[in-house]
Enzyme design. Structure first.
Site, PDB file in Angstrom:
ATOM      1  N   LYS A 124       0.824  -1.220   0.000  1.00 19.58           N
ATOM      2  CA  LYS A 124       0.000   0.000   0.000  1.00 19.58           C
ATOM      3  C   LYS A 124       0.851   1.259   0.000  1.00 19.58           C
ATOM      4  O   LYS A 124       0.459   2.277  -0.555  1.00 19.58           O
ATOM      5  CB  LYS A 124      -0.960   0.008   1.199  1.00 19.58           C
ATOM      6  CG  LYS A 124      -2.091  -0.989   1.031  1.00 19.58           C
ATOM      7  CD  LYS A 124      -3.333  -0.581   1.788  1.00 19.58           C
ATOM      8  CE  LYS A 124      -4.490  -1.486   1.415  1.00 19.58           C
ATOM      9  NZ  LYS A 124      -5.655  -1.353   2.277  1.00 19.58           N
ATOM     10  N   LYS A 206      -4.145 -10.954  -5.892  1.00 17.10           N
ATOM     11  CA  LYS A 206      -5.460 -11.244  -5.295  1.00 17.10           C
ATOM     12  C   LYS A 206      -6.515 -10.280  -5.855  1.00 17.10           C
ATOM     13  O   LYS A 206      -6.176  -9.157  -6.257  1.00 17.10           O
ATOM     14  CB  LYS A 206      -5.390 -11.164  -3.766  1.00 17.10           C
ATOM     15  CG  LYS A 206      -5.333  -9.768  -3.220  1.00 17.10           C
ATOM     16  CD  LYS A 206      -5.696  -9.713  -1.740  1.00 17.10           C
ATOM     17  CE  LYS A 206      -5.649  -8.267  -1.278  1.00 17.10           C
ATOM     18  NZ  LYS A 206      -6.091  -7.957   0.026  1.00 17.10           N
ATOM     19  N   LYS A 209     -10.602  -4.733  -4.313  1.00 15.02           N
ATOM     20  CA  LYS A 209     -11.467  -3.623  -4.712  1.00 15.02           C
ATOM     21  C   LYS A 209     -10.656  -2.384  -5.071  1.00 15.02           C
ATOM     22  O   LYS A 209     -11.160  -1.475  -5.702  1.00 15.02           O
ATOM     23  CB  LYS A 209     -12.479  -3.314  -3.612  1.00 15.02           C
ATOM     24  CG  LYS A 209     -11.871  -3.128  -2.241  1.00 15.02           C
ATOM     25  CD  LYS A 209     -12.892  -3.361  -1.140  1.00 15.02           C
ATOM     26  CE  LYS A 209     -12.224  -3.674   0.184  1.00 15.02           C
ATOM     27  NZ  LYS A 209     -13.091  -4.289   1.159  1.00 15.02           N
TER      28      LYS A 209
END
Ligand code: TYM
Length: 341
Positions: A124, A206, A209
């Site tokens: 992130k 993976k 969203k």
């Protein structure tokens, strides 16, 4: 005699489960198969506590209006998936102040080096290089607080959260080591199917969203035609046989999804699609997913239209959660040496 009864009571206490999900707009098929569906099934055999983790969600910027809407929608969607507030405690994290308080305390028992090793932090912080905030870094101590406040035995999560669970265990053991048994050391509970649903566009990653390519994920609330379109566009390989195999990550993922929604084994699926091409298979996976999600979508539209009911449920959940979690927080503060109020 009384002692024996007490012991039986303790032995008979159902194991306790805690889990949570972030309300970041779209709840995906990955969330559903990797986590939510398991939560629903676990409700009969365990004492379950679930939360919408809205404190976690502000590690990335949120538009206030959209955020508010997403929190309520996440709550309604989880009810639609089958979270039953008569069986389980279900609340919104920011409504229960003990979470943020214990998170601070646990931050002081969590090492910089441990947090630096978290793969989610590394991913992130690369993705949001302009906003690598301290919350993104200390996020796992808040997650540890969520779990440890309720003395949870088990935490049902998808495979991507297992590293955070390991850290939670380390923090709990460290604290117990210094002050004596304070926290239950929880185990991860990872389902056998659907634990890692991959992106439809890059099956090495993976399904998430936060993927900018909307064809990479399927949302639980996507319309049937959108679901079919996304499965039709799913990236596969140049082979044509529907079977599990090396280098067939796209097909392996689709077989995994098909297996999770129909309950069929990979071998049964291979047999069923013998002699048929990828096109037919992708269509069939799309149809099976639509059938699985149809009743959830219907219930969602009912719940989201009844704001008063939602409010009643999340208030009830927060009240019970505060009562239970306050006990742990008080115990922790006493052990550290804080002066009682
Ligand atoms: P979140 O909101 O990213 O995801 C919620 C749950 O969905 C699972 N999941 C997946 N499972 C299979 N395949 C995928 N592609 C996939 N994507 C997501 C996640 O593993 C998770 O179980 N930090 C957590 C929320 C949280 C939490 C907690 C979880 C906050 N506090 C305490 C457990 C206990 C998160 O961001 O999950």
């Amino acid at each position: 005699m009384q002692e024996a009864n007490k012991e039986n009571e303790i032995n008979e206490r159902k194991k306790r489960i805690f889990s949570a999900i972030q309300p970041s707009g779209t709840i995906t098929l990955g969330n559903y198969l990797g986590a939510l569906r398991n939560w629903v099934n676990l409700q009969n055999d365990y004492e379950c506590i679930f939360a919408v983790a809205d404190l976690h969600a502000i590690t990335v910027r949120q538009d206030p209006k959209a955020f508010k809407k997403n929190i309520l929608e996440a709550y309604a969607l989880l009810l639609a998936c089958g979270i039953d507030t008569d069986k389980s405690m279900f609340f919104i994290q920011s409504h229960v102040h003990t979470h943020a308080e214990l998170a601070w305390l646990l931050n002081c028992y969590t090492q910089f080096g441990e947090l630096s090793r978290m793969t989610q932090f590394k991913d992130k912080s690369q993705k949001h290089a302009d906003n690598v905030n301290a919350g993104l870094f200390t996020y796992p101590s808040l997650m540890a607080a969520d779990i440890l406040l309720y003395q949870a035995d088990l935490v049902p999560v998808g495979a991507d959260q297992v590293q955070h669970l390991e850290l939670t265990r380390n923090i709990a053991e460290r604290f117990n080591g210094v002050y004596g048994k304070t926290f239950t050391v929880p185990d991860a509970y990872v389902g056998t199917v659907g634990a890692r649903v991959m992106s439809l566009q890059n099956p090495m990653k993976k399904m998430s969203k936060s993927d900018e390519n909307v064809n990479a994920w399927v949302a639980v609330l996507d319309k049937p035609e959108t679901i079919i379109k996304k499965f039709k566009r799913a990236v596969t390989d140049s082979d044509s046989k529907v079977c599990i195999g090396e280098g067939k990550d796209g097909i392996n993922n689709l077989i995994g999804i098909m297996s999770a929604v129909t309950g069929k084994t990979a071998d049964e699926i291979t047999e069923e699609f013998e002699g048929k091409g990828y096109g037919d298979f992708k269509n069939a996976v799309g149809e099976a997913v639509i059938e699985e999600l149809r009743p959830i979508q219907k219930k969602f539209s009912e719940y989201i239209g009844d704001k008063a009911y939602l409010e009643e449920q999340y208030r009830k959940g927060a009240e019970s959660a505060l009562k239970l979690s306050q006990r742990t927080l008080d115990k922790v503060m006493k052990k550290i040496g804080y002066l009682p109020k």
